[in-house]
Scaffold this active site. Structure first.
Site, mmCIF file in Angstrom:
data_model
loop_
_atom_site.group_PDB
_atom_site.id
_atom_site.type_symbol
_atom_site.label_atom_id
_atom_site.label_comp_id
_atom_site.label_asym_id
_atom_site.label_seq_id
_atom_site.Cartn_x
_atom_site.Cartn_y
_atom_site.Cartn_z
ATOM 1 N N THR A 83 14.606 -0.963 -17.437
ATOM 2 C CA THR A 83 15.559 -1.397 -18.234
ATOM 3 C C THR A 83 15.097 -2.642 -18.344
ATOM 4 O O THR A 83 15.944 -3.104 -19.915
ATOM 5 C CB THR A 83 16.998 -1.680 -17.534
ATOM 6 O OG1 THR A 83 17.315 -2.270 -16.440
ATOM 7 C CG2 THR A 83 17.749 -0.825 -17.099
ATOM 8 N N GLU A 84 13.830 -3.297 -18.811
ATOM 9 C CA GLU A 84 13.534 -3.918 -19.217
ATOM 10 C C GLU A 84 13.241 -4.279 -20.916
ATOM 11 O O GLU A 84 14.073 -5.467 -22.205
ATOM 12 C CB GLU A 84 11.638 -4.998 -18.887
ATOM 13 C CG GLU A 84 11.679 -4.792 -17.649
ATOM 14 C CD GLU A 84 12.343 -4.323 -16.048
ATOM 15 O OE1 GLU A 84 11.137 -4.461 -14.893
ATOM 16 O OE2 GLU A 84 12.458 -2.330 -16.935
ATOM 17 N N THR A 85 13.357 -3.004 -21.932
ATOM 18 C CA THR A 85 13.249 -3.178 -23.072
ATOM 19 C C THR A 85 14.487 -3.441 -23.496
ATOM 20 O O THR A 85 14.209 -3.367 -25.119
ATOM 21 C CB THR A 85 12.432 -1.215 -23.477
ATOM 22 O OG1 THR A 85 13.021 -1.056 -23.027
ATOM 23 C CG2 THR A 85 11.089 -1.491 -23.219
#
Length: 260
Positions: free
Chosen positions: A142-144
């Site tokens: 989910t970093e983006t």
């Protein structure tokens, strides 16, 4: 082993179990946990009697990722504030390399994932040889969504596991998927009911631990070597490992047993 606060390590026979132990924070990685993981890694790399490592989380979640609340007051804050140069990258590697020791162990590893495995949590699972999910598992890079990217191994491990196209989709869109979809795309080896996860992981680990360790170690090394070599060099690496096996007491005993 040391008295850890953010993780636990237990050993039963030839199988070790690493448990992330911050259930009140969904086992999010904070500086203390990262330091303990690095310390444990140094000890396990030197343990030639370990034949399989199980990685799991305490409580209902495997790992919710990096604990931003703590890290933005520490290493990540320092990383973000410095100009981009070699020193900055080295600082970032302190975080990114937290569990890089797992793939280089002399034995295979199994991630037992229930609940959430987001960001660094999923990257930890990807660092293991095998993954077993409970049916309620929800995983994603989910970093983006936060203007970041997964930098703890997912950018090169995930494409190897699920293929380039699906990996790009998961990474660039920050998608969260369930256990059934993870199984469909080959991200996970097995999906079991939640109450069966621990026993399934231990059973699988014990099967791995029961295999001749030199052969398992050699096969893993040959597969890793093959990632960056041409076909002939990969074949040569496998043959070199096979030569070690043929000269080993393990092989001689197995042949004697078969003949006897």
């Amino acid at each position: 082993m040391s008295d850890y606060q953010a993780i636990r390590y237990d050993r039963r026979g030839h199988v070790g179990t690493l448990t992330l132990a911050r259930p009140h924070k969904r086992n999010a990685l904070n500086p203390a946990m990262r330091a303990e993981l690095v310390e444990l890694g140094g000890q396990l790399l030197a343990d030639e009697t370990l034949r399989c490592l199980v990685v799991t989380g305490d409580g209902p979640s495997f790992c919710a990722g990096i604990d931003l609340a703590e890290d933005m007051a520490g290493t990540l804050a320092a990383f973000a504030e410095q100009p981009l140069n070699d020193e900055t990258v080295e600082l970032g590697l302190q975080v990114a390399g937290t569990f890089e020791w797992i793939p280089t162990l002399g034995c295979p590893s199994v991630a037992a994932v229930r609940g959430h495995a987001y960001g660094a949590g999923l990257q930890l699972a990807l660092a293991c040889d095998f993954r077993i999910f409970s049916r309620d598992a929800r995983v994603g890079l989910t970093e983006t969504r936060y203007g970041l990217l997964p930098d703890m191994g997912a950018t090169f491990r995930l494409p190897r596991i699920v293929g380039e196209g699906r990996a790009r989709e998961l990474i660039l869109l920050g998608e969260v998927i369930g256990a059934d979809e993870a199984l469909r795309i080959g991200l996970v080896n097995r999906v079991v009911d939640d109450d069966e996860l621990d026993s399934a992981a231990v059973e699988f680990a014990e099967r791995l631990a029961g295999q001749p360790p030199l052969a398992v170690r050699g096969a893993r090394r040959a597969m890793e070597a093959g990632r960056g070599l041409d076909d002939f060099a990969s074949l040569r690496a496998a043959v070199a490992e096979q030569a070690r096996c043929l000269a080993s007491e393990e092989f001689n005993q197995s042949v004697s047993t078969e003949r006897g």
